[in-house]
Enzyme design. Sequence first.
Site, PDB file in Angstrom:
ATOM      1  N   ASP A  48       0.807  -1.223   0.000  1.00  8.87           N
ATOM      2  CA  ASP A  48       0.000   0.000   0.000  1.00  8.87           C
ATOM      3  C   ASP A  48       0.842   1.276   0.000  1.00  8.87           C
ATOM      4  OD1 ASP A  48      -2.202  -1.698   0.117  1.00  8.87           O
ATOM      5  OD2 ASP A  48      -2.253  -1.658   2.312  1.00  8.87           O
ATOM      6  N   LYS A  90       1.766   1.991  -5.185  1.00 10.97           N
ATOM      7  CA  LYS A  90       2.359   1.416  -6.405  1.00 10.97           C
ATOM      8  C   LYS A  90       1.455   1.656  -7.618  1.00 10.97           C
ATOM      9  CE  LYS A  90       2.414  -2.553  -4.291  1.00 10.97           C
ATOM     10  NZ  LYS A  90       2.069  -2.146  -2.935  1.00 10.97           N
ATOM     11  N   GLY A 121      -4.515  -4.511  -3.677  1.00 11.88           N
ATOM     12  CA  GLY A 121      -5.521  -3.487  -3.930  1.00 11.88           C
ATOM     13  C   GLY A 121      -4.748  -2.264  -4.369  1.00 11.88           C
ATOM     14  N   HIS A 122      -4.747  -1.992  -5.659  1.00 10.28           N
ATOM     15  CA  HIS A 122      -3.966  -0.873  -6.203  1.00 10.28           C
ATOM     16  C   HIS A 122      -4.917   0.211  -6.680  1.00 10.28           C
ATOM     17  CE1 HIS A 122      -0.326  -3.728  -7.080  1.00 10.28           C
ATOM     18  NE2 HIS A 122      -0.674  -3.706  -5.819  1.00 10.28           N
ATOM     19  N   GLN A 141       2.052  -6.091  -3.083  1.00  8.44           N
ATOM     20  CA  GLN A 141       2.559  -6.185  -1.700  1.00  8.44           C
ATOM     21  C   GLN A 141       3.855  -5.381  -1.543  1.00  8.44           C
ATOM     22  OE1 GLN A 141       1.390  -9.525  -3.202  1.00  8.44           O
ATOM     23  NE2 GLN A 141      -0.507  -8.584  -2.552  1.00  8.44           N
TER      24      GLN A 141
HETATM   25  P1  GDP Z   1      -0.767   0.165  -3.585  1.00  8.86           P
HETATM   26  O1  GDP Z   1      -1.338  -1.108  -3.057  1.00  8.86           O
HETATM   27  O2  GDP Z   1       0.695   0.273  -3.340  1.00  8.86           O
HETATM   28  O3  GDP Z   1      -1.099   0.419  -5.022  1.00  8.86           O
HETATM   29  O4  GDP Z   1      -1.446   1.328  -2.730  1.00  8.86           O
HETATM   30  P2  GDP Z   1      -2.993   1.456  -2.301  1.00  8.86           P
HETATM   31  O5  GDP Z   1      -3.778   1.870  -3.480  1.00  8.86           O
HETATM   32  O6  GDP Z   1      -3.443   0.249  -1.574  1.00  8.86           O
HETATM   33  O7  GDP Z   1      -2.891   2.580  -1.209  1.00  8.86           O
HETATM   34  C1  GDP Z   1      -2.385   3.854  -1.483  1.00  8.86           C
HETATM   35  C2  GDP Z   1      -3.463   4.893  -1.188  1.00  8.86           C
HETATM   36  O8  GDP Z   1      -2.887   6.172  -1.111  1.00  8.86           O
HETATM   37  C3  GDP Z   1      -4.492   4.989  -2.291  1.00  8.86           C
HETATM   38  O9  GDP Z   1      -5.711   5.400  -1.753  1.00  8.86           O
HETATM   39  C4  GDP Z   1      -3.907   6.051  -3.201  1.00  8.86           C
HETATM   40  O10 GDP Z   1      -4.873   6.731  -3.998  1.00  8.86           O
HETATM   41  C5  GDP Z   1      -3.326   6.985  -2.195  1.00  8.86           C
HETATM   42  N1  GDP Z   1      -2.115   7.713  -2.610  1.00  8.86           N
HETATM   43  C6  GDP Z   1      -1.118   7.310  -3.432  1.00  8.86           C
HETATM   44  N2  GDP Z   1      -0.134   8.255  -3.480  1.00  8.86           N
HETATM   45  C7  GDP Z   1      -0.530   9.253  -2.670  1.00  8.86           C
HETATM   46  C8  GDP Z   1       0.070  10.493  -2.258  1.00  8.86           C
HETATM   47  O11 GDP Z   1       1.166  10.860  -2.665  1.00  8.86           O
HETATM   48  N3  GDP Z   1      -0.671  11.257  -1.399  1.00  8.86           N
HETATM   49  C9  GDP Z   1      -1.875  10.873  -0.922  1.00  8.86           C
HETATM   50  N4  GDP Z   1      -2.514  11.673  -0.067  1.00  8.86           N
HETATM   51  N5  GDP Z   1      -2.448   9.711  -1.269  1.00  8.86           N
HETATM   52  C10 GDP Z   1      -1.782   8.903  -2.120  1.00  8.86           C
HETATM   53  P1  IMO Z   2      -0.878  -4.309  -2.120  1.00  9.22           P
HETATM   54  O1  IMO Z   2      -0.447  -4.912  -3.429  1.00  9.22           O
HETATM   55  C1  IMO Z   2      -0.792  -4.606   2.230  1.00  9.22           C
HETATM   56  C2  IMO Z   2      -0.830  -8.650   3.933  1.00  9.22           C
HETATM   57  C3  IMO Z   2      -2.062  -9.112   4.692  1.00  9.22           C
HETATM   58  C4  IMO Z   2      -1.435 -10.086   5.661  1.00  9.22           C
HETATM   59  C5  IMO Z   2      -0.324 -10.745   4.838  1.00  9.22           C
HETATM   60  C6  IMO Z   2      -0.728 -12.074   4.208  1.00  9.22           C
HETATM   61  O2  IMO Z   2      -2.178  -3.608  -2.187  1.00  9.22           O
HETATM   62  O3  IMO Z   2       0.218  -3.492  -1.533  1.00  9.22           O
HETATM   63  P2  IMO Z   2      -2.294 -12.750   2.201  1.00  9.22           P
HETATM   64  O4  IMO Z   2      -3.753 -12.529   1.978  1.00  9.22           O
HETATM   65  O5  IMO Z   2      -1.409 -12.175   1.134  1.00  9.22           O
HETATM   66  O6  IMO Z   2      -1.954 -14.194   2.482  1.00  9.22           O
HETATM   67  O7  IMO Z   2      -1.971 -11.959   3.553  1.00  9.22           O
HETATM   68  O8  IMO Z   2      -0.013  -9.818   3.818  1.00  9.22           O
HETATM   69  N1  IMO Z   2      -1.095  -8.161   2.563  1.00  9.22           N
HETATM   70  C7  IMO Z   2      -1.029  -6.882   2.198  1.00  9.22           C
HETATM   71  N2  IMO Z   2      -0.823  -5.756   2.919  1.00  9.22           N
HETATM   72  N3  IMO Z   2      -0.934  -4.510   0.900  1.00  9.22           N
HETATM   73  C8  IMO Z   2      -1.130  -5.623   0.154  1.00  9.22           C
HETATM   74  O9  IMO Z   2      -1.145  -5.604  -1.191  1.00  9.22           O
HETATM   75  C9  IMO Z   2      -1.226  -6.872   0.806  1.00  9.22           C
HETATM   76  N4  IMO Z   2      -1.430  -8.139   0.385  1.00  9.22           N
HETATM   77  C10 IMO Z   2      -1.330  -8.925   1.465  1.00  9.22           C
HETATM   78  O10 IMO Z   2      -2.690  -8.042   5.342  1.00  9.22           O
HETATM   79  O11 IMO Z   2      -0.800  -9.437   6.741  1.00  9.22           O
HETATM   80 MG    MG Z   3      -2.862  -1.737  -1.768  1.00  4.56          MG
END
Ligand code: GDP
Ligand code: IMO
Ligand code: MG
Length: 456
Positions: free
Chosen positions: A12, A15, A39-40, A232
């Site tokens: 998170d 990416k 979850g991207h 991840q």
């Molecule tokens: P990922 O799994 O690495 O793709 O990241 P996620 O989408 O799970 O979580 C990142 C969250 O932060 C999302 O809600 C993005 O829209 C948000 N986000 C990404 N970059 C920035 C940033 O520079 N500032 C803020 N405020 N939010 C961001």
């Molecule tokens: P993105 O791609 C954050 C964490 C889960 C748990 C551990 C194992 O959005 O960054 P799993 O279901 O993979 O067997 O869970 O890994 N986890 C993540 N945490 N971002 C993710 O993906 C994750 N995918 C798995 O919360 O601790």
């Molecule tokens: Mg994510």
Amino acid sequence: MTVTIVGSQLGDEGKGGIVDVYGDATDVVARYQGGDNAGHTVVLGGEKYKLSLVPSGAVRGKVGVLGNGCVVNPATLFEELDGLRERGLDPDVRVAERAHVILPYHRVLDGIEEDVKSDDDLAAGTTGRGIGPTYEDKAGRRGVRIGDLLDPETLRSRLEYVVPQKRALVEDVYGLTIGEDVDADAFDVEALYEQYLEFGERLSEEGMTVNCGAFLSKRIDDGEEVMFEGAQGTSIDIDHGIYPYVTSSNPTAGAAAVGTGVGPTVVGRGDVIGIVKAYLSRVGTGPLPTELGSVEGQTPEGGGRPEKADLAAAIRDEGGEYGTVTGRPRRVGWLDMPMLRHAARANGFTGLAINHIDVLAGLDTVEVGHAYRLDGEELLTMPTTTEAWGDCEAVLRSFEGWDDVDWGDVVSTGYDAIPENARTYLEYIADELDTPIYAIGVGPGREETVVVESPF
Ligand code: GDP
Ligand code: IMO
Ligand code: MG
């Protein structure tokens, strides 16, 4: 050319957003590991796309590939594709014939095993998507692959071998009753065969299955640009992360080669960009030396900093730190430099994208875990065991905070318009990791990134 996008912390880091920012110059975006545990998020204008399986390049109409290193749940894949099509996108997604299939029994077993492990504080707080059990079957050579869904005889024989074992596991090891405690169809060869054959037919009809290595190599040879989208993050990598509180795949950059069939020399000729969140967030269990406040059910007993609960809540709310997949509140903490030094080495970062500096704006002081203290010694990188990591005390460094500014203006002017104290913070990170900054995220949207360097 290729560019590999890797999470440098605990997932998170943003990416998806960086894949989108650099996506314009890309032809193909390939995932190399993980599944619908990811979850991207891509934010474009008023639209927010939360992608679990479909590579983030889909928002820009780029070809998406799920590599052989991925575990694919066809049900969630089709649901996501249908959802995106309803929203007017036209995703073109190919799936490696060598990728493993998540079956319904994997999800059920994920839940059962987490439950059992929670008695011994071993639960990772998984996403419940069946990721671990599917990778177990892959390593145990009893998995079902995407290619098997296209071949009725093979599919039947694979299921006939594996399903009785899963039934025995549920009944004899866990003492549960199929049909009462768990869904009967998830453990029924005939029901699974019918349903998964149908998924195979749809994959075939839509021309979605590929020999991933051959498909990508041809495109690279033809001069196209390929982006590898890691899911991840490094510290939840099964080899390099905080085992056992990890996911079951390798988010680290080396897996981009193994998980797609493109050679490591090809991947290594391109950039490897570490995505860094300017603080830490964690959804799941296990220690977290720089944690602020705590989250019930995730922070271990005695962990976190209860006296900083208000600060944690403020960062969580400002950053929207609630799981994209599960909606769970994320644990938050200060940036952890030993974790980042470990990530920079394990991935060989050539550039950094540092996100979320806007979230920290307005704080008087921003702290950083510069090192750890363990048994009277100061460590600059992570110890190898999670138990030792849990014993580490963060040695904090303080930085003066920066004001909230008009980040839109900052993006149009460029790097020098970033508040000076924030630049000091960013340059500290880049210096410590000896890696240049390619981009700075100042908000969730595509237009809210200061691009310093473009990898293509
Ligand atoms: P990922 O799994 O690495 O793709 O990241 P996620 O989408 O799970 O979580 C990142 C969250 O932060 C999302 O809600 C993005 O829209 C948000 N986000 C990404 N970059 C920035 C940033 O520079 N500032 C803020 N405020 N939010 C961001
Ligand atoms: P993105 O791609 C954050 C964490 C889960 C748990 C551990 C194992 O959005 O960054 P799993 O279901 O993979 O067997 O869970 O890994 N986890 C993540 N945490 N971002 C993710 O993906 C994750 N995918 C798995 O919360 O601790
Ligand atoms: Mg994510």
